[in-house]
Write a protein that holds these residues in place. Structure first.
Motif: not given
Length: 850
Positions: A645, A710, A763
């Protein structure tokens, strides 16, 4: 006390070998005669001694006078050297020799009975007979040679007993008590070195050398034995052996071949199956020395046990079949001479050396000292005082081409030069472990028992002269005192000492600076290979078996300071250090992390701000010694969210950095932006196996094709070891109680060593809890977990971390079985987690407040 003898001027410019040089015209005439005679058959010619290697002729430097040389001065017979060589081999421009060269087998050579008394002192040199048989195909054994025996030599200075009950830091500070007697050694360095015959086949791989000196003699009426060892139990670690041979020829051999008193016998024991390249190199380096016996044997002999060399067992392994170099009659003569005489026995590692007056001084002192004891029952130790330690690294010069020198500690009796002196009627009780000699034995100056068990320091010619030198390099088995980087504290005094030392090398030790530079270059060029083999040689019979040693070795070829990973992964290990944890117990998790087989990860410690100052100082001390990419931040909790992050660097500001470089964190953070990221979480009471990082990185790399860019998932352990300081029945055993934790009710992600693995574009949803993860099954998906199928983590139930220890669920026969299995489970902690039994004993005592 007799006056200290003067030092003999050493030979400049190269390693000592043997004979002098001659004019070029004589060389050419002798070459012509050699070529003619080599075609017509056997030949005999008088000349100076010469060493023949594969395609090199090497002039020998002048040697120190030896007993046999003095004997030959009174003899009319020509000493001979017989070398069996192929008749077809053309010899180019050889120097002359004072030996007999023959192209036919030794038994066909007719010795000349007339001495060519030319007046040249080299013509009186002793002869060497080199005997070989036809080359044979050599099958190399497994280079590992891992016998599985982790027994240490008694010369390891008692490190294994260091900390039965000591704090982890005090254990670390005992490194000064770890000498590696076994492991010094050397190789060919490309200047005036002897080229290994086995590489070209010019000299057969089963080379043996028989010398002519066969009778003991000593002007002091003393029997003096020097013991060394080379590559025992490690015969086929070729790169390591080459480096050790290089050090032998630089630091050990010159100091012994140039002793001012050569009246001693040097016994070098090496592995009977020593690789022929190493064997030939060792024997060739000794050419011209008569008072040496190289023995193919893995036995260890010292003067401190079994009455030393007086005992016939001391040479039971020396037979016609086991002697690689030397003369069996000479060995037998030395032992026969022990009857009724003083015996002096000296130890010397093969990468260490002695001051040039050492033999002369110790013999003279032993003689004059024992003259005061008419009952002839005296015995004492000699220990060297001032001595040098050569380091491969120099803290003030990262680009050094010669390394650096420092003074060695004298608070213990170090291994180079450690000697045992006994009279014929002595019943000695020597302290076996050398680091305890000064602790358990009084100084002869202070002893009220006249030389019946004391130690004496060997005096040097001048106060600044060293009486020994030690090579502290990555070839060392024990790695004691070996610097593994250019980093380190130093001041002007350290640099001044180094500057003052280099001019002493040649006059005091017969070691030219050029040889040291050559050895430094060899180590630099082969560092990674020899370190890898040193790691292989750990834990073999009679060698060290310490995770601390392995850490030092691995740090030599692991570059700290930035992200790197062979699988192009980014791996971060998060660990919280709580306030109520006594930092001595952090060793539970610390040691397994530092002994990982793969160092390509970033270790972040989150240290509670309320930890007391003493604990903080201890933590900083450990961090400074760590070989890992590690940083520590002062914060009451680890940051939430992914390390990838953008907020990570904000949550870990520089002002909270306790240890390490912010640039290291930035390097890993930047690398994580477009790479697969692994984040392993550990509490301070949890541990992972030594192979954990390597295993999970390999598995992740192999599994990448199963997930999309992802996706993200957890990998957790199937079961783990659980250690508590008392048994389920409330009894505190010496080593605690170990059980296997299998709790179906415990969520997989709450087990120790759980790792979050996220693909580059993953994510994680806000508010996600890891307990929400479901099994991945046959169709992996985002937010699932997979079990490793292995028991590669452990948890310690320590008061102060686990407020309410989980109750043990086993009972009856299962409890009985686990009780019986404690030895195996503790061995699991030792072998796989690097947690020794003395660590466990320490934890038990610490928890119980005893």
């Amino acid at each position: 006390m007799p006056s200290t003898p003067r030092r003999k001027a050493p030979i400049s410019g190269g390693r000592p070998t043997g004979a002098g040089k001659t004019s070029g015209s004589l060389v050419r005439w002798l070459l012509l005669g050699f070529l003619v005679l080599s075609v017509s058959g056997p030949f005999v010619m008088h000349s100076k001694s010469v060493i023949i290697t594969d395609d090199h002729f090497i002039n020998e430097a002048p040697r120190v006078s030896t007993p046999v040389a003095r004997t030959l001065e009174q003899s009319s017979e020509v000493p001979t050297e017989t070398i069996k060589r192929p008749n077809s081999e053309i010899l180019a421009d050889p120097p002359v020799a004072d030996t007999v060269l023959s192209a036919t087998p030794p038994e066909m050579v007719e010795q000349s009975d007339a001495h060519n008394d030319s007046g040249d002192s080299a013509s009186d040199e002793a002869a060497t007979v080199v005997s070989t048989t036809p080359p044979q195909e050599v099958e190399q054994n497994d280079a590992d040679n891992n016998s599985g025996d982790s027994a240490r030599d008694d010369n390891d200075e008692g490190q294994q007993a260091v900390a039965d009950d000591k704090d982890e830091e005090s254990m670390d500070d005992e490194s000064g008590a770890k000498d590696d007697e076994e492991d010094s050694n050397p190789t060919e360095n490309g200047t005036d070195t002897l080229v290994s015959a086995s590489k070209t086949g010019a000299v057969p791989s089963n080379l043996t050398v028989t010398t002519t000196l066969d009778t003991w003699q000593n002007d002091n009426d003393i029997v003096h034995i020097l013991y060394s060892r080379f590559m025992q139990h490690q015969p086929n670690l070729l790169e390591l052996g080459k480096a050790r041979l290089e050090l032998f020829k630089t630091f050990c051999l010159p100091t012994i071949s140039h002793q001012t008193n050569p009246q001693f016998l040097w016994i070098i024991r090496t592995d009977p199956e020593l690789n022929p390249i190493l064997k030939d190199g060792l024997l060739e380096s000794l050419q011209g020395m008569e008072n040496v016996a190289v023995i193919g044997s893995n036995e260890v002999r010292k003067g401190s046990v079994d009455n030393g060399f007086r005992n016939k067992k001391a040479i039971a392994d020396i037979t016609p079949e086991s002697i690689f170099y030397g003369n069996l009659d000479l060995v037998l003569s030395f032992q026969e001479a022990t009857a009724g005489r003083i015996v002096l026995e000296t130890n010397l590692d093969a990468d260490d050396g002695l001051g040039l007056t050492f033999m002369e001084t110790t013999q003279s002192l032993a003689k004059t000292t024992f003259e005061k004891i008419p009952s002839k029952n005296g015995w004492f130790n000699f220990c060297v005082g001032r001595h040098l330690e050569w380091q491969y690294f120099a803290p003030w010069d990262k680009h050094t081409d010669r390394g650096s020198f420092e003074l060695g500690s004298t608070h213990i009796c170090v291994t180079p030069g450690l000697s045992w002196a006994t009279q014929p009627n002595a019943v000695p009780g020597f302290t076996v472990q050398h680091h305890l000699v000064k602790q358990d034995t009084p100084s002869c100056k202070a002893s009220n028992k006249s030389y019946l068990g004391c130690w004496m320091e060997v005096p040097a010619p001048r106060p600044q002269d060293p009486m020994a030198i030690r090579a502290r390099t990555p070839t060392s088995t024990g790695m004691n005192g070996v610097k593994v980087s250019h980093e380190g504290d130093w001041g002007p005094k350290a640099k001044a000492l180094d500057d003052e030392t280099w001019p002493l090398l040649e006059p005091d030790l017969a070691i030219p600076e050029s040889l040291v530079k050559s050895s430094h270059k060899y180590l630099k060029d082969h560092l990674e290979l020899l370190v890898a083999e040193n790691l292989k040689g750990q834990c073999t019979k009679d060698h060290s078996c310490s995770e601390g040693i392995k850490k030092k070795l691995k740090s030599l070829f692991f570059e700290k300071g930035s992200w790197i990973n062979k699988h192009d992964l980014v791996h971060v290990l998060h660990m919280e250090v709580p306030e109520k944890l006594n930092l001595s117990k952090l060793f539970i998790s610390w040691e397994p992390v530092e002994t990982q087989t793969v160092y390509e990860f970033l270790w972040i410690l989150y240290v509670d701000p309320n930890i007391d100052q003493d604990s903080m100082n201890s933590l900083m001390k450990r961090l400074r010694r760590s070989p890992l990419n590690v940083v520590a931040f002062q914060t009451d909790q680890a940051p939430t969210g992914s390390f990838r992050d953008a907020e990570t660097l904000t949550r870990l500001p520089t002002r909270r950095l306790l240890f390490g470089e912010m640039s290291l964190v930035q390097s890993y953070h930047e690398a994580s932006q477009n790479r697969t990221l692994l984040e392993t979480s550990l509490r301070a009471n949890e541990a992972i196996t030594k192979t954990f990082v390597g295993d999970i990185q390999n598995k992740t790399f192999d599994r990448l094709g199963q997930f999309g860019s992802s996706d993200w998932y957890y990998q957790c352990v199937s079961e783990y070891l659980e250690w508590r300081h008392e048994t389920p029945l409330g009894v505190p055993p010496a080593h605690g109680f170990v059980s296997i934790a299998k709790r179906p009710s415990e969520h997989c992600t709450n087990r120790p060593g759980t790792t979050l693995i996220t693909m580059p574009e993953a994510k994680i949803p806000d508010g996600w809890a890891k307990e929400d993860a479901k099994p991945c099954g046959n169709e992996p998906r985002a937010g699932c977990y997979t079990e490793s199928g292995e028991r590669n983590a452990a948890r310690m139930l320590l008061p102060g971390i686990v407020d309410v220890p989980i109750a043990y669920q086993g009972q009856g026969s299962e409890l009985e079985r686990l009780t019986q299995d404690q030895s195996d489970l503790r061995e699991d902690l030792h072998e796989n987690f690097a947690l020794e039994r003395y660590h466990l004993r320490h934890f038990v005592k610490s928890v119980n407040g005893t």
